[in-house]
Design a protein around this motif. Structure first.
Motif, PDB file in Angstrom:
ATOM      1  N   UNK A   1       1.328  -1.076   0.249  1.00 42.13           N
ATOM      2  CA  UNK A   1      -0.016   0.064   0.260  1.00 42.13           C
ATOM      3  C   UNK A   1       0.918   1.116   0.076  1.00 42.13           C
ATOM      4  N   UNK A   2       0.250   2.006  -0.505  1.00 40.79           N
ATOM      5  CA  UNK A   2       1.168   3.422  -0.299  1.00 40.79           C
ATOM      6  C   UNK A   2       0.796   3.869   0.745  1.00 40.79           C
ATOM      7  N   UNK A   3       2.003   5.503   1.132  1.00 38.97           N
ATOM      8  CA  UNK A   3       2.372   5.493   2.453  1.00 38.97           C
ATOM      9  C   UNK A   3       1.292   6.206   2.972  1.00 38.97           C
ATOM     10  N   UNK A   4       0.701   7.097   2.365  1.00 38.72           N
ATOM     11  CA  UNK A   4      -0.781   7.185   2.778  1.00 38.72           C
ATOM     12  C   UNK A   4      -1.588   6.211   3.035  1.00 38.72           C
ATOM     13  N   UNK A   5      -2.021   5.269   3.166  1.00 38.38           N
ATOM     14  CA  UNK A   5      -2.782   4.817   2.862  1.00 38.38           C
ATOM     15  C   UNK A   5      -2.643   4.375   4.950  1.00 38.38           C
ATOM     16  N   UNK A   6      -0.942   4.224   5.380  1.00 37.76           N
ATOM     17  CA  UNK A   6      -1.052   3.741   6.502  1.00 37.76           C
ATOM     18  C   UNK A   6      -1.696   5.167   7.490  1.00 37.76           C
ATOM     19  N   UNK A   7      -2.467   4.167   8.614  1.00 41.86           N
ATOM     20  CA  UNK A   7      -3.062   4.980   9.456  1.00 41.86           C
ATOM     21  C   UNK A   7      -1.946   4.892  10.821  1.00 41.86           C
ATOM     22  N   UNK A   8      -1.767   5.704  11.841  1.00 41.77           N
ATOM     23  CA  UNK A   8      -0.979   5.901  13.232  1.00 41.77           C
ATOM     24  C   UNK A   8      -1.972   4.310  13.826  1.00 41.77           C
TER      25      UNK A   8
ATOM     26  N   UNK B   1      -9.799   5.178  10.974  1.00 36.30           N
ATOM     27  CA  UNK B   1      -9.257   4.776  10.003  1.00 36.30           C
ATOM     28  C   UNK B   1      -8.324   3.244  10.202  1.00 36.30           C
ATOM     29  N   UNK B   2      -8.224   2.655  11.280  1.00 29.88           N
ATOM     30  CA  UNK B   2      -7.543   1.888  11.763  1.00 29.88           C
ATOM     31  C   UNK B   2      -8.327   0.779  10.940  1.00 29.88           C
ATOM     32  N   UNK B   3     -10.065   1.186  12.089  1.00 25.66           N
ATOM     33  CA  UNK B   3     -11.663  -0.390  11.782  1.00 25.66           C
ATOM     34  C   UNK B   3     -11.117   0.272   9.786  1.00 25.66           C
ATOM     35  N   UNK B   4     -11.346   1.195   8.900  1.00 25.07           N
ATOM     36  CA  UNK B   4     -11.263   0.509   7.398  1.00 25.07           C
ATOM     37  C   UNK B   4      -9.942  -0.288   6.967  1.00 25.07           C
ATOM     38  N   UNK B   5      -8.924   0.385   7.780  1.00 23.99           N
ATOM     39  CA  UNK B   5      -7.683  -0.482   7.104  1.00 23.99           C
ATOM     40  C   UNK B   5      -8.007  -1.623   7.021  1.00 23.99           C
ATOM     41  N   UNK B   6      -8.398  -2.323   8.825  1.00 25.10           N
ATOM     42  CA  UNK B   6      -8.423  -3.643   8.659  1.00 25.10           C
ATOM     43  C   UNK B   6      -9.738  -4.289   8.219  1.00 25.10           C
ATOM     44  N   UNK B   7     -10.833  -3.374   7.509  1.00 31.08           N
ATOM     45  CA  UNK B   7     -11.459  -3.032   6.918  1.00 31.08           C
ATOM     46  C   UNK B   7     -12.991  -4.322   7.728  1.00 31.08           C
ATOM     47  N   UNK B   8     -12.859  -3.069   8.667  1.00 27.96           N
ATOM     48  CA  UNK B   8     -13.806  -3.816   9.306  1.00 27.96           C
ATOM     49  C   UNK B   8     -15.094  -2.601   9.708  1.00 27.96           C
TER      50      UNK B   8
END
Length: 247
Positions: free
Chosen positions: A22-29, A113-120
């Protein structure tokens, strides 16, 4: 109705990034701790939540975060990953009509953002929230843009400092005590839309009046400026705007 006062600790260490697709902009804290207290309508604590999270986006906790929070990579290895902890957090909340209470907007933003990243699924999360931080400034008669740090607010409100700061659960406890202290009818929940992107106002393009610029130089030097000198002045002005010669 319940108030879910929560706080989180985050980590971001690109040197130990696990997924480089993934692109760096997609990584959350990445969330590494969730602390929360549940208050009833009378602001009485009815439940607590405190969980650490095993990192999966970054392989280690940065030294800065360890120094700030005391949380280490070794400590988190035995914990569950975010999807499992999130499931327990949702069970703790139980009612999506509850109101999130936060100290600053970063926690609720990074949660989604973390929820979205993990597809939850985020539908089970409350969408109403109260950002307590600006209300504290208002309480002390300060501009709402003049935001106090949590520790400063606790001390100013004479709340006993029992726990250390920069621990998600302890900070949630402090935030709950602050809410009790400053509560008033003027504090009303807002609606949080994780998909909302603020539109930046379009700035009008401004042009330089080179005639006046040259006239100023002629006034300064009390003589006519040659065509060659005029071009040099214009070039120097443009080069200065690039800020490339700043030390």
């Amino acid at each position: 109705m319940h108030y879910i006062v929560f706080d989180m600790e985050f980590n971001q260490d690109f040197s130990s990034l696990q997924d480089t697709v993934k692109k760096w902009s997609k990584y959350p804290f990445e969330i590494i701790q969730i602390g929360a207290v549940k208050l009833d309508s009378d602001f009485i604590r009815v439940a607590s939540f405190n969980r650490f999270v095993k990192p999966t986006i970054y392989g280690k906790v940065s030294s800065f975060i360890t120094e700030l929070t005391g949380i280490t990579t070794e400590q988190l290895v035995k914990e569950q990953a975010f999807p499992e902890v999130y499931k327990h957090f949702v069970e703790f909340i139980r009612d999506p009509d509850s109101v999130f209470c936060i100290w600053g907007m970063s926690d609720i933003k990074e949660l989604f953002k973390n929820v979205e990243y993990h597809n939850l699924d985020s539908k089970c999360l409350p969408k109403k929230y109260i950002n307590i931080q600006p209300y504290v400034s208002k309480y002390f008669g300060l501009p709402t843009k003049n935001l106090l740090r949590l520790q400063n607010a606790v001390e100013a409100l004479h709340i006993p400092v029992i726990y250390s700061f920069h621990n998600a659960f302890f900070d949630a406890c402090y935030t709950a005590e602050i809410l009790k202290k400053i509560n008033s009818p003027s504090i009303e929940p807002c609606f949080y839309d994780p998909s909302y992107v603020p539109v930046k106002p379009r700035q009008h393009k401004r042009e330089i009046d080179y005639d006046k610029l040259i006239q100023q130089f002629e006034k300064m030097y009390a003589r006519k400026i040659s065509k060659v000198e005029q071009e040099m002045i214009k070039l120097a002005y443009h080069m200065g705007k690039t800020r490339q010669f700043l030390k």
